[in-house]
Design an enzyme around this catalytic site. Sequence first.
Site, short mmCIF file in Angstrom:
data_model
loop_
_atom_site.label_atom_id
_atom_site.label_comp_id
_atom_site.label_asym_id
_atom_site.label_seq_id
_atom_site.Cartn_x
_atom_site.Cartn_y
_atom_site.Cartn_z
N HIS A 197 -24.41 13.87 8.34
CA HIS A 197 -23.34 14.65 8.92
C HIS A 197 -22.79 13.91 10.14
CE1 HIS A 197 -21.02 18.19 9.87
NE2 HIS A 197 -21.39 18.06 11.13
N LYS A 239 -22.11 28.72 -9.54
CA LYS A 239 -22.77 27.60 -8.86
C LYS A 239 -24.10 27.28 -9.54
CE LYS A 239 -23.06 27.04 -4.06
NZ LYS A 239 -22.54 25.72 -3.83
N LEU A 291 -21.72 23.06 -0.78
CA LEU A 291 -22.96 23.62 -0.26
C LEU A 291 -23.98 23.63 -1.41
CD1 LEU A 291 -23.81 24.77 2.47
CD2 LEU A 291 -23.20 27.04 1.63
N ASN A 305 -29.04 14.76 3.66
CA ASN A 305 -27.59 14.73 3.90
C ASN A 305 -27.31 13.94 5.17
OD1 ASN A 305 -24.81 15.48 3.55
ND2 ASN A 305 -25.08 17.05 5.13
N MET A 343 -19.09 17.34 -0.93
CA MET A 343 -18.41 18.40 -0.20
C MET A 343 -18.71 19.80 -0.74
SD MET A 343 -17.09 16.54 2.03
CE MET A 343 -15.89 17.53 2.90
N GLY A 377 -17.13 7.04 -0.63
CA GLY A 377 -18.42 6.42 -0.94
C GLY A 377 -18.85 5.30 -0.03
#
Length: 209
Positions: free
Chosen positions: A117, A73, A100, A115, A98, A20
């Site tokens: 990355h 999901k 999709l 997001n 973590m 975090g």
Amino acid sequence: MIQIHPAGRLKLAVLASGRGSNFDAIYIAAQEGRLDADIKVLISDKAESLALQKARQRQIPAYFLDPKAYGSKSAYETEVVSLLRRHQAEVVALAGYMRLVGKVMLEEYKHRIVNIHPALLPAFPGLNAQRQALEYGVKFSGCTVHLVDEGMDTGPIIMQRVVPVYDDDDEDSLSARILEQEHQIYWQSLQLMAEGRLYLDGRRVIVKA
Ligand code: GRF
């Protein structure tokens, strides 16, 4: 062109799986008035996530939702969306989340999921981006804030920051150099959203003055 978010304070949700530190950076930017956002809720898919503990300490509603407790999901994301709605979240920031994102969340929060990355996309998507960069031998890497679509780290790019890769770098030293920049560009990207300055033109994100 589509305006991604009208000018106005963001009602933000954070989804996190791990330590975090990006959540910290966003939280502190909001506390210090650099980011016009209220963090309405934090959701984690990992019971032991440090982000979850930090949110609780900060009196932010925080939930652990176990994906294994749901049959699919879609069922999992339906529960996530119902929590997001209950807390009136309008924008979702993935901060080391973590998983999709699937169609249930994407439909509900179209162009409103962001997001970060730790590589210069479209290079090195997916897991272990810093290790991928080292193994490939690039001389520069960095980080990317982007809108989330159905792909793995493929959505429209909001902001990127470049860092050098040195000959004596290992995964830890490179990750640390990148992380420092992540902690800047995440809240800065969100602030552009709050200022109503981000527009989507095809897959290009345009920043209006
Ligand atoms: C960061 O490197 C981020 O770019 C990636 O996962 C890591 C999360 O770190 N998506 P933290 O949990 O925010 O400290």
